[in-house]
Scaffold this active site. Structure first.
Site, PDB file in Angstrom:
ATOM      1  N   ARG A  73      41.602  70.255  53.195  1.00 14.71           N
ATOM      2  CA  ARG A  73      40.730  70.701  52.108  1.00 14.71           C
ATOM      3  C   ARG A  73      40.984  69.761  50.929  1.00 14.71           C
ATOM      4  O   ARG A  73      42.123  69.600  50.484  1.00 14.71           O
ATOM      5  CB  ARG A  73      41.102  72.128  51.739  1.00 14.71           C
ATOM      6  CG  ARG A  73      40.204  72.778  50.748  1.00 14.71           C
ATOM      7  CD  ARG A  73      40.721  74.174  50.424  1.00 14.71           C
ATOM      8  NE  ARG A  73      40.485  75.153  51.475  1.00 14.71           N
ATOM      9  CZ  ARG A  73      41.064  76.365  51.491  1.00 14.71           C
ATOM     10  NH1 ARG A  73      41.911  76.715  50.548  1.00 14.71           N
ATOM     11  NH2 ARG A  73      40.792  77.218  52.458  1.00 14.71           N
ATOM     12  N   ARG A 142      44.790  76.311  42.605  1.00 17.64           N
ATOM     13  CA  ARG A 142      43.911  75.607  43.560  1.00 17.64           C
ATOM     14  C   ARG A 142      42.843  74.794  42.822  1.00 17.64           C
ATOM     15  O   ARG A 142      42.834  74.728  41.597  1.00 17.64           O
ATOM     16  CB  ARG A 142      43.231  76.638  44.453  1.00 17.64           C
ATOM     17  CG  ARG A 142      44.166  77.627  45.142  1.00 17.64           C
ATOM     18  CD  ARG A 142      44.813  76.976  46.317  1.00 17.64           C
ATOM     19  NE  ARG A 142      45.589  77.904  47.125  1.00 17.64           N
ATOM     20  CZ  ARG A 142      45.149  78.544  48.209  1.00 17.64           C
ATOM     21  NH1 ARG A 142      43.891  78.431  48.588  1.00 17.64           N
ATOM     22  NH2 ARG A 142      45.951  79.303  48.940  1.00 17.64           N
ATOM     23  N   LYS A 207      48.746  82.303  45.869  1.00 18.12           N
ATOM     24  CA  LYS A 207      47.679  81.396  45.433  1.00 18.12           C
ATOM     25  C   LYS A 207      47.173  81.782  44.046  1.00 18.12           C
ATOM     26  O   LYS A 207      47.271  82.951  43.627  1.00 18.12           O
ATOM     27  CB  LYS A 207      46.538  81.417  46.441  1.00 18.12           C
ATOM     28  CG  LYS A 207      46.008  82.806  46.726  1.00 18.12           C
ATOM     29  CD  LYS A 207      44.801  82.801  47.663  1.00 18.12           C
ATOM     30  CE  LYS A 207      45.078  82.336  49.056  1.00 18.12           C
ATOM     31  NZ  LYS A 207      43.977  82.642  50.004  1.00 18.12           N
ATOM     32  N   LYS A 209      43.766  80.967  41.239  1.00 14.29           N
ATOM     33  CA  LYS A 209      42.429  80.357  41.199  1.00 14.29           C
ATOM     34  C   LYS A 209      41.817  80.435  39.802  1.00 14.29           C
ATOM     35  O   LYS A 209      41.813  81.499  39.190  1.00 14.29           O
ATOM     36  CB  LYS A 209      41.526  81.069  42.205  1.00 14.29           C
ATOM     37  CG  LYS A 209      42.059  80.931  43.636  1.00 14.29           C
ATOM     38  CD  LYS A 209      41.192  81.646  44.622  1.00 14.29           C
ATOM     39  CE  LYS A 209      41.660  81.342  46.041  1.00 14.29           C
ATOM     40  NZ  LYS A 209      40.829  82.016  47.046  1.00 14.29           N
ATOM     41  N   CYS A 427      31.717  83.053  55.461  1.00 12.61           N
ATOM     42  CA  CYS A 427      32.961  82.290  55.548  1.00 12.61           C
ATOM     43  C   CYS A 427      33.010  81.580  56.892  1.00 12.61           C
ATOM     44  O   CYS A 427      32.220  81.857  57.789  1.00 12.61           O
ATOM     45  CB  CYS A 427      34.155  83.213  55.387  1.00 12.61           C
ATOM     46  SG  CYS A 427      34.454  84.227  56.847  1.00 12.61           S
ATOM     47  N   CYS A 433      39.372  79.707  62.039  1.00 11.41           N
ATOM     48  CA  CYS A 433      40.208  80.541  61.183  1.00 11.41           C
ATOM     49  C   CYS A 433      41.098  81.458  62.019  1.00 11.41           C
ATOM     50  O   CYS A 433      40.597  82.288  62.788  1.00 11.41           O
ATOM     51  CB  CYS A 433      39.347  81.384  60.244  1.00 11.41           C
ATOM     52  SG  CYS A 433      40.387  82.440  59.215  1.00 11.41           S
ATOM     53  N   CYS A 472      36.788  88.727  58.174  1.00 11.03           N
ATOM     54  CA  CYS A 472      37.923  89.639  57.968  1.00 11.03           C
ATOM     55  C   CYS A 472      37.925  90.062  56.506  1.00 11.03           C
ATOM     56  O   CYS A 472      37.148  89.536  55.700  1.00 11.03           O
ATOM     57  CB  CYS A 472      39.243  88.947  58.359  1.00 11.03           C
ATOM     58  SG  CYS A 472      39.970  87.951  57.050  1.00 11.03           S
ATOM     59  N   CYS A 476      36.796  85.601  51.767  1.00  8.79           N
ATOM     60  CA  CYS A 476      36.585  84.188  51.412  1.00  8.79           C
ATOM     61  C   CYS A 476      35.164  83.866  50.946  1.00  8.79           C
ATOM     62  O   CYS A 476      34.962  82.883  50.239  1.00  8.79           O
ATOM     63  CB  CYS A 476      36.965  83.296  52.583  1.00  8.79           C
ATOM     64  SG  CYS A 476      38.711  83.425  53.008  1.00  8.79           S
TER      65      CYS A 476
END
Ligand code: SRM
Ligand code: SF4
Length: 573
Positions: A73, A142, A207, A209, A427, A433, A472, A476
């Site tokens: 990424r 990120r 994480k 953001k 996603c 994934c 899930c 995302c």
């Protein structure tokens, strides 16, 4: 809550600033994998080790190792890349990857399917065009997102400038990235505060953001993020400062009500000169206050819930030496992209393309990779990935507009007629994934085909309705902020959520759990019918589902799990 640190904390602590045994692991040709702890560390370098889940049964039968490969990424603040950088990513995808490029919901590009022995060559190509992937994943800040709207060029200039400044300020300093991937000189570890003055040895608990939005567009979905900046303009259109939001997030786990999506709170207004200081203060408060024992309770949203917004704001003010003013008025109108041509206030023109679920490839009649390569070869403006997985060809001079338009049209990159498809996101999910419970990117297009039939029957074909799907509950594609949200529960089965606001300011509510394709279509058809017959002037679908009594309204955070279910049943569940 236990005081024991989570496993990832020990891995970070022992990693010597993200080195682990990555360098050694890359040279081990006996396996396509890397060591387990390194799989966590490699995320900070912008990579995930994955395996092709479609191939799992066959390889298990043949007693073969899983088909391991890596997803990379790229870090590209605000989603902006030059045509040269685009061409490099296209080349990497075709040479080392699976031949596709994937635009993400956070304005980056992912390349899937890169085997271990090609990783260093690929990283060198990325470096050669002045891109990198450090901190694109991992427990750090990120990719910083920002409204890519080039037609408001002065406000966008301020927004992208801030996004880049924050990104640069919060990028990890460890030399491990250059050492491992680019054979840089090995630099001794040193004192932790010297190596990572902001993060320290164990980086963040989870994480993190950051986004920058320019009203009236909320295309970056500001309320889904840990930290957000909303541009406030004066009457002449100049940005005079920023409203700051904190504590948004989407991830949750099915059956664990103590996990929930949450929309961000308002901290208040600050001037531009204080914006980076505030970002650092928010990050360090989360570094010190965030939960390092339970990764499911480690995001800033839970820190704020646990400590209270006032205490959190006061600590940020103390550390930054800044006092928040009262939030200034602003209005968001939508989260979608403005497709087609727009013309900026500096005389430049921009074309927003529709890329279905962000996947760029050459299949069938749609040679989209090739088309974008041709555009990159003749274009000297820039490319901007949107937070809706689309792409803007920005700053196109008048003499190139016709050619670019026709290349895009021929490749099926112009926006479709369907109001649902224009506002759809899915996603990645299967096959790459590792966390997917159900299909998403590969399934949503055919579900929209079916729903479009139903919408057409009720005269709603071109109405903008936001639909998002994830494989899930991690969220995302930000499904809990979609007017129709579908979240995978198991193969072919989804939870159906309704009632989010069109402008991204309100979460949805669970309407029907665990439904299949036919169940989704059957549940939505009568609601579409009721909407067509009973909506008020300008009323959005999400607002209607609440007013008409189909679902309860979600306030914030933990309220997401309260009062769920269909208040008005349309079909038997
Ligand atoms: Fe995500 C994990 C893909 C945006 C919440 N996400 C993953 C992983 C890496 C799976 C994994 O950990 O093994 C997925 C890789 C799939 C693949 O094969 O490519 C993945 N996330 C994506 C992307 C590519 C979705 C897309 O279709 O575009 C997006 C990449 C963004 C980027 O460029 O940086 C992506 N992920 C998001 C967003 C949306 C956003 O940030 O605006 C969210 C919800 C917002 C949030 O963070 O709260 C999101 N991803 C997660 C979570 C749940 C986090 C949580 O707080 O619980 C996970 C799992 C985790 O972290 O444990 C996750
Ligand atoms: Fe994977 Fe779940 Fe994220 Fe979809 S939402 S990409 S299935 S982690």
């Amino acid at each position: 809550m236990t005081d024991e640190l989570s496993r990832n904390e020990h891995i970070k602590q022992a990693s010597q600033f993200l080195r682990g045994t990555l360098a050694e692991g890359l040279t081990d040709s006996s396996t396509g994998a890397i060591a387990e702890d390194d799989q966590q560390l490699v995320k900070f370098h912008g990579m995930y080790m994955q395996d092709d889940r479609d191939l799992r049964p066959e390889r298990t039968r043949k007693k073969m190792e899983k088909a391991f490969s890596f997803m990379i990424r790229v870090r590209m603040p605000g989603g902006v890349v030059t045509p040269q950088q685009w061409l490099a990513l296209d080349h990497i995808a075709r040479t080392y990857g699976n031949g596709t490029m994937r635009l993400t919901t956070r304005q980056t590009v992912q390349l899937h399917g890169i085997i271990k022995s090609n990783l260093k060559a690929m990283m060198r190509e990325i470096d050669a065009v002045l891109l990198d992937s450090i901190a694109a994943c991992g427990d750090v800040n990120r990719n910083v997102m920002c409204n890519p709207n080039p037609s408001e060029s002065r406000a966008h200039a301020a927004a992208i400038e801030l996004a880049r400044a924050i990104s640069a300020h919060l990028t990890p300093r460890t030399p491990a990235y250059r050492e491992i991937w680019l054979d840089g000189e090995k630099i001794a570890g040193g004192e932790e505060e010297v190596v990572e003055p902001i993060y320290g040895k164990t980086y963040l608990p989870r994480k993190f953001k950051i986004v920058v939005a320019v009203p009236p567009s909320n295309d970056v979905d500001i309320f889904a993020h840990d930290l957000g900046y909303i541009a406030i303009r004066d009457g002449a259109g100049e940005v005079v400062g920023w409203n700051v939001t904190a504590g948004g997030g989407m991830g949750m786990t099915h059956g664990e009500p103590e996990t929930y999506p949450r929309t961000a709170d308002m901290l208040g207004f600050i001037g531009t000169a204080d914006a980076v200081k505030v970002a650092e203060a928010v990050v360090t408060v989360q570094r010190d206050w965030g939960n390092r024992a339970n990764r499911k309770h480690a995001r800033l949203k839970y820190t704020i819930e646990d400590r209270g917004l006032d205490a959190f704001r006061a600590e940020v003010e103390r550390r930054a030496g800044v006092t928040f003013g009262a939030a200034r008025p602003f209005t968001f109108t939508s989260t979608g992209d403005r497709y087609g041509w727009t013309h900026g206030d500096n005389g430049s023109s921009h074309l927003t393309l529709f890329v279905e679920n962000g996947r760029i490839h050459d299949v069938g009649g749609k040679q989209q990779m090739s088309a974008l390569r041709r555009i990159a070869e003749l274009h000297d403006g820039d490319f901007r990935v949107t937070a809706n997985q689309n792409l803007i060809i920005a700053n196109v001079p008048a003499d190139k507009q016709t050619e670019i338009h026709w290349i895009a049209k021929e490749a099926g990159l112009l926006a479709p007629w369907s109001g649902l498809r224009r506002n759809a996101m899915a996603c990645v999910a299967l096959p790459t994934c590792g966390l997917a419970l159900a299909e998403s990117e590969r399934y949503l297009p055919s579900l929209i085909d079916a729903l479009d039939g139903s919408l057409a029957a009720h005269g709603l074909s071109s109405d903008d309705i936001v639909i998002r799907m994830t494989g899930c509950p991690n969220g995302c594609a930000r499904p809990y902020l979609a007017e129709i949200g579908l979240v995978g529960r198991g193969p072919g089965r989804y939870n159906l959520y309704l009632g989010a606001a069109f402008d991204g300011s309100r979460l949805s509510k669970l309407y029907l759990p665990d439904v299949d394709h036919d169940g989704i279509v059957a549940a939505l058809d009568p609601i579409f019918k009721a909407y067509a017959a009973g909506r008020e002037k300008g009323e959005r679908f999400g607002d209607f589902t609440i007013r008409a009594g189909f679902v309860a309204k979600t306030g914030n955070g933990a309220d997401f799990h309260a009062n769920t279910g269909a208040l008005k049943q349309t079909v038997a569940a």
